[in-house]
Design a protein around this motif. Sequence first.
Motif, PDB file in Angstrom:
ATOM      1  N   TRP A   1       6.212   3.878  -6.708  1.00  0.00           N
ATOM      2  CA  TRP A   1       4.819   3.561  -6.407  1.00  0.00           C
ATOM      3  C   TRP A   1       4.114   2.874  -7.569  1.00  0.00           C
ATOM      4  O   TRP A   1       3.192   2.097  -7.373  1.00  0.00           O
ATOM      5  CB  TRP A   1       4.060   4.814  -5.981  1.00  0.00           C
ATOM      6  N   TYR A   2       4.535   3.153  -8.787  1.00  0.00           N
ATOM      7  CA  TYR A   2       3.901   2.535  -9.954  1.00  0.00           C
ATOM      8  C   TYR A   2       4.309   1.082 -10.153  1.00  0.00           C
ATOM      9  O   TYR A   2       3.705   0.364 -10.945  1.00  0.00           O
ATOM     10  CB  TYR A   2       4.143   3.387 -11.206  1.00  0.00           C
ATOM     11  N   SER A   3       5.298   0.622  -9.401  1.00  0.00           N
ATOM     12  CA  SER A   3       5.653  -0.795  -9.442  1.00  0.00           C
ATOM     13  C   SER A   3       4.470  -1.655  -9.004  1.00  0.00           C
ATOM     14  O   SER A   3       4.293  -2.775  -9.491  1.00  0.00           O
ATOM     15  CB  SER A   3       6.870  -1.067  -8.552  1.00  0.00           C
ATOM     16  N   LEU A   4       3.646  -1.108  -8.097  1.00  0.00           N
ATOM     17  CA  LEU A   4       2.450  -1.838  -7.664  1.00  0.00           C
ATOM     18  C   LEU A   4       1.531  -2.130  -8.841  1.00  0.00           C
ATOM     19  O   LEU A   4       0.956  -3.217  -8.944  1.00  0.00           O
ATOM     20  CB  LEU A   4       1.694  -1.054  -6.593  1.00  0.00           C
ATOM     21  N   SER A   5       1.390  -1.172  -9.747  1.00  0.00           N
ATOM     22  CA  SER A   5       0.498  -1.393 -10.893  1.00  0.00           C
ATOM     23  C   SER A   5       1.061  -2.453 -11.833  1.00  0.00           C
ATOM     24  O   SER A   5       0.299  -3.161 -12.495  1.00  0.00           O
ATOM     25  CB  SER A   5       0.213  -0.086 -11.645  1.00  0.00           C
ATOM     26  N   HIS A   6       2.370  -2.606 -11.871  1.00  0.00           N
ATOM     27  CA  HIS A   6       2.952  -3.646 -12.721  1.00  0.00           C
ATOM     28  C   HIS A   6       2.759  -5.030 -12.097  1.00  0.00           C
ATOM     29  O   HIS A   6       2.592  -6.007 -12.826  1.00  0.00           O
ATOM     30  CB  HIS A   6       4.416  -3.332 -13.015  1.00  0.00           C
ATOM     31  N   ILE A   7       2.744  -5.102 -10.782  1.00  0.00           N
ATOM     32  CA  ILE A   7       2.371  -6.359 -10.121  1.00  0.00           C
ATOM     33  C   ILE A   7       0.922  -6.682 -10.462  1.00  0.00           C
ATOM     34  O   ILE A   7       0.589  -7.839 -10.781  1.00  0.00           O
ATOM     35  CB  ILE A   7       2.585  -6.265  -8.598  1.00  0.00           C
ATOM     36  N   VAL A   8       0.051  -5.674 -10.443  1.00  0.00           N
ATOM     37  CA  VAL A   8      -1.354  -5.865 -10.826  1.00  0.00           C
ATOM     38  C   VAL A   8      -1.443  -6.351 -12.270  1.00  0.00           C
ATOM     39  O   VAL A   8      -2.247  -7.246 -12.579  1.00  0.00           O
ATOM     40  CB  VAL A   8      -2.179  -4.574 -10.603  1.00  0.00           C
ATOM     41  N   HIS A   9      -0.621  -5.797 -13.170  1.00  0.00           N
ATOM     42  CA  HIS A   9      -0.599  -6.295 -14.550  1.00  0.00           C
ATOM     43  C   HIS A   9      -0.398  -7.811 -14.552  1.00  0.00           C
ATOM     44  O   HIS A   9      -1.095  -8.536 -15.260  1.00  0.00           O
ATOM     45  CB  HIS A   9       0.551  -5.688 -15.345  1.00  0.00           C
ATOM     46  N   GLY A  10       0.578  -8.273 -13.790  1.00  0.00           N
ATOM     47  CA  GLY A  10       0.869  -9.711 -13.752  1.00  0.00           C
ATOM     48  C   GLY A  10      -0.307 -10.527 -13.251  1.00  0.00           C
ATOM     49  O   GLY A  10      -0.623 -11.589 -13.808  1.00  0.00           O
ATOM     50  N   LEU A  11      -0.955 -10.048 -12.208  1.00  0.00           N
ATOM     51  CA  LEU A  11      -2.136 -10.745 -11.684  1.00  0.00           C
ATOM     52  C   LEU A  11      -3.242 -10.807 -12.741  1.00  0.00           C
ATOM     53  O   LEU A  11      -3.871 -11.851 -12.950  1.00  0.00           O
ATOM     54  CB  LEU A  11      -2.643 -10.046 -10.424  1.00  0.00           C
ATOM     55  N   LEU A  12      -3.465  -9.690 -13.416  1.00  0.00           N
ATOM     56  CA  LEU A  12      -4.508  -9.624 -14.440  1.00  0.00           C
ATOM     57  C   LEU A  12      -4.136 -10.446 -15.676  1.00  0.00           C
ATOM     58  O   LEU A  12      -4.990 -11.151 -16.242  1.00  0.00           O
ATOM     59  CB  LEU A  12      -4.780  -8.176 -14.837  1.00  0.00           C
ATOM     60  N   PHE A  13      -2.878 -10.370 -16.106  1.00  0.00           N
ATOM     61  CA  PHE A  13      -2.445 -11.143 -17.276  1.00  0.00           C
ATOM     62  C   PHE A  13      -2.578 -12.638 -17.020  1.00  0.00           C
ATOM     63  O   PHE A  13      -2.974 -13.398 -17.897  1.00  0.00           O
ATOM     64  CB  PHE A  13      -0.999 -10.819 -17.660  1.00  0.00           C
TER      65      PHE A  13
ATOM     66  N   LEU B   1      -3.746   4.155  -4.268  1.00  0.00           N
ATOM     67  CA  LEU B   1      -4.704   5.257  -4.217  1.00  0.00           C
ATOM     68  C   LEU B   1      -4.499   6.088  -2.952  1.00  0.00           C
ATOM     69  O   LEU B   1      -4.463   7.318  -3.006  1.00  0.00           O
ATOM     70  CB  LEU B   1      -6.133   4.713  -4.283  1.00  0.00           C
ATOM     71  N   ALA B   2      -4.352   5.414  -1.820  1.00  0.00           N
ATOM     72  CA  ALA B   2      -4.161   6.117  -0.550  1.00  0.00           C
ATOM     73  C   ALA B   2      -2.804   6.825  -0.493  1.00  0.00           C
ATOM     74  O   ALA B   2      -2.700   7.935   0.031  1.00  0.00           O
ATOM     75  CB  ALA B   2      -4.288   5.145   0.617  1.00  0.00           C
ATOM     76  N   ALA B   3      -1.779   6.217  -1.053  1.00  0.00           N
ATOM     77  CA  ALA B   3      -0.427   6.768  -0.942  1.00  0.00           C
ATOM     78  C   ALA B   3      -0.159   7.899  -1.929  1.00  0.00           C
ATOM     79  O   ALA B   3       0.486   8.889  -1.573  1.00  0.00           O
ATOM     80  CB  ALA B   3       0.609   5.662  -1.134  1.00  0.00           C
ATOM     81  N   ILE B   4      -0.648   7.761  -3.177  1.00  0.00           N
ATOM     82  CA  ILE B   4      -0.260   8.737  -4.207  1.00  0.00           C
ATOM     83  C   ILE B   4      -1.432   9.270  -5.032  1.00  0.00           C
ATOM     84  O   ILE B   4      -1.218   9.975  -6.021  1.00  0.00           O
ATOM     85  CB  ILE B   4       0.804   8.154  -5.162  1.00  0.00           C
ATOM     86  N   ARG B   5      -2.655   8.925  -4.642  1.00  0.00           N
ATOM     87  CA  ARG B   5      -3.846   9.378  -5.374  1.00  0.00           C
ATOM     88  C   ARG B   5      -3.821   8.930  -6.836  1.00  0.00           C
ATOM     89  O   ARG B   5      -4.289   9.629  -7.727  1.00  0.00           O
ATOM     90  CB  ARG B   5      -4.009  10.898  -5.314  1.00  0.00           C
ATOM     91  N   ASP B   6      -3.252   7.772  -7.072  1.00  0.00           N
ATOM     92  CA  ASP B   6      -3.195   7.218  -8.418  1.00  0.00           C
ATOM     93  C   ASP B   6      -3.059   5.706  -8.298  1.00  0.00           C
ATOM     94  O   ASP B   6      -2.603   5.193  -7.280  1.00  0.00           O
ATOM     95  CB  ASP B   6      -2.000   7.802  -9.193  1.00  0.00           C
TER      96      ASP B   6
ATOM     97  N   GLU C   1       9.182   9.736  -4.149  1.00  0.00           N
ATOM     98  CA  GLU C   1       8.467  10.930  -4.611  1.00  0.00           C
ATOM     99  C   GLU C   1       7.871  10.727  -5.993  1.00  0.00           C
ATOM    100  O   GLU C   1       8.593  10.574  -6.965  1.00  0.00           O
ATOM    101  CB  GLU C   1       9.441  12.108  -4.694  1.00  0.00           C
ATOM    102  N   VAL C   2       6.549  10.784  -6.092  1.00  0.00           N
ATOM    103  CA  VAL C   2       5.879  10.576  -7.378  1.00  0.00           C
ATOM    104  C   VAL C   2       6.196  11.697  -8.352  1.00  0.00           C
ATOM    105  O   VAL C   2       6.418  11.451  -9.533  1.00  0.00           O
ATOM    106  CB  VAL C   2       4.348  10.451  -7.179  1.00  0.00           C
ATOM    107  N   GLN C   3       6.216  12.921  -7.893  1.00  0.00           N
ATOM    108  CA  GLN C   3       6.512  14.053  -8.771  1.00  0.00           C
ATOM    109  C   GLN C   3       8.000  14.402  -8.783  1.00  0.00           C
ATOM    110  O   GLN C   3       8.391  15.414  -9.356  1.00  0.00           O
ATOM    111  CB  GLN C   3       5.684  15.282  -8.358  1.00  0.00           C
ATOM    112  N   GLY C   4       8.822  13.568  -8.173  1.00  0.00           N
ATOM    113  CA  GLY C   4      10.252  13.826  -8.124  1.00  0.00           C
ATOM    114  C   GLY C   4      10.971  13.375  -9.388  1.00  0.00           C
ATOM    115  O   GLY C   4      10.445  12.579 -10.168  1.00  0.00           O
ATOM    116  N   PRO C   5      12.175  13.838  -9.577  1.00  0.00           N
ATOM    117  CA  PRO C   5      12.932  13.529 -10.792  1.00  0.00           C
ATOM    118  C   PRO C   5      13.383  12.073 -10.891  1.00  0.00           C
ATOM    119  O   PRO C   5      13.766  11.623 -11.967  1.00  0.00           O
ATOM    120  CB  PRO C   5      14.141  14.471 -10.709  1.00  0.00           C
ATOM    121  N   GLU C   6      13.332  11.324  -9.788  1.00  0.00           N
ATOM    122  CA  GLU C   6      13.775   9.937  -9.819  1.00  0.00           C
ATOM    123  C   GLU C   6      12.627   8.955 -10.020  1.00  0.00           C
ATOM    124  O   GLU C   6      12.861   7.754 -10.174  1.00  0.00           O
ATOM    125  CB  GLU C   6      14.561   9.605  -8.559  1.00  0.00           C
TER     126      GLU C   6
END
Length: 161
Positions: A31-43, A134-139, A18-23
């Motif tokens: 879901w934001y773990s995907l963006s950290h994988i992208v960080h690694g690819l970009l770095f 984007l498809a899963a969480i609109r972010d 849950e993106v808006q959930g307390p955990e």
Amino acid sequence: MARPPICRCGRVRLWAREVQGPENSQQIADWYSLSHIVHGLLFYGALRLVLPRLAWGWRLVVAVGIEAAWELAENSPVIIDRYRAATMAFGYSGDSILNSLSDIACMMVGFVVARRLPAWGSVLLVVALELIALAAIRDNLALNVLMLVHPVDAVRVWQAG
């Protein structure tokens, strides 16, 4: 910065769905773990261009330093308040230490994967991960950066559903 070591709920889970959930941003991955994988690819790509003579292991050390600095900044009151005001993270309170360390590990995974892929493969993987989020969480990373730097009301409304 008084970050909790684990989720204040007292549980450690592999995945917080849950993106808006307390955990969210409290567990090992979300879901934001995907963006950290992208960080690694970009770095990996950026450091290979900027520091081509530096051994890849040292470039990884530089990337870890950059990611760790981001984790510290991201959990500062200034950035937490900015996330709340400008992005879809209305109740964001920062990451647990567990989540921050996991985010750094995800970046390292992306970095190592980029080392093994041809450049076009890394580009395709970045696009795929961004589209999945984007498809899963609109972010995703691109929208996150946009909304932090220059919030767009139409994007905020769309993300809110």
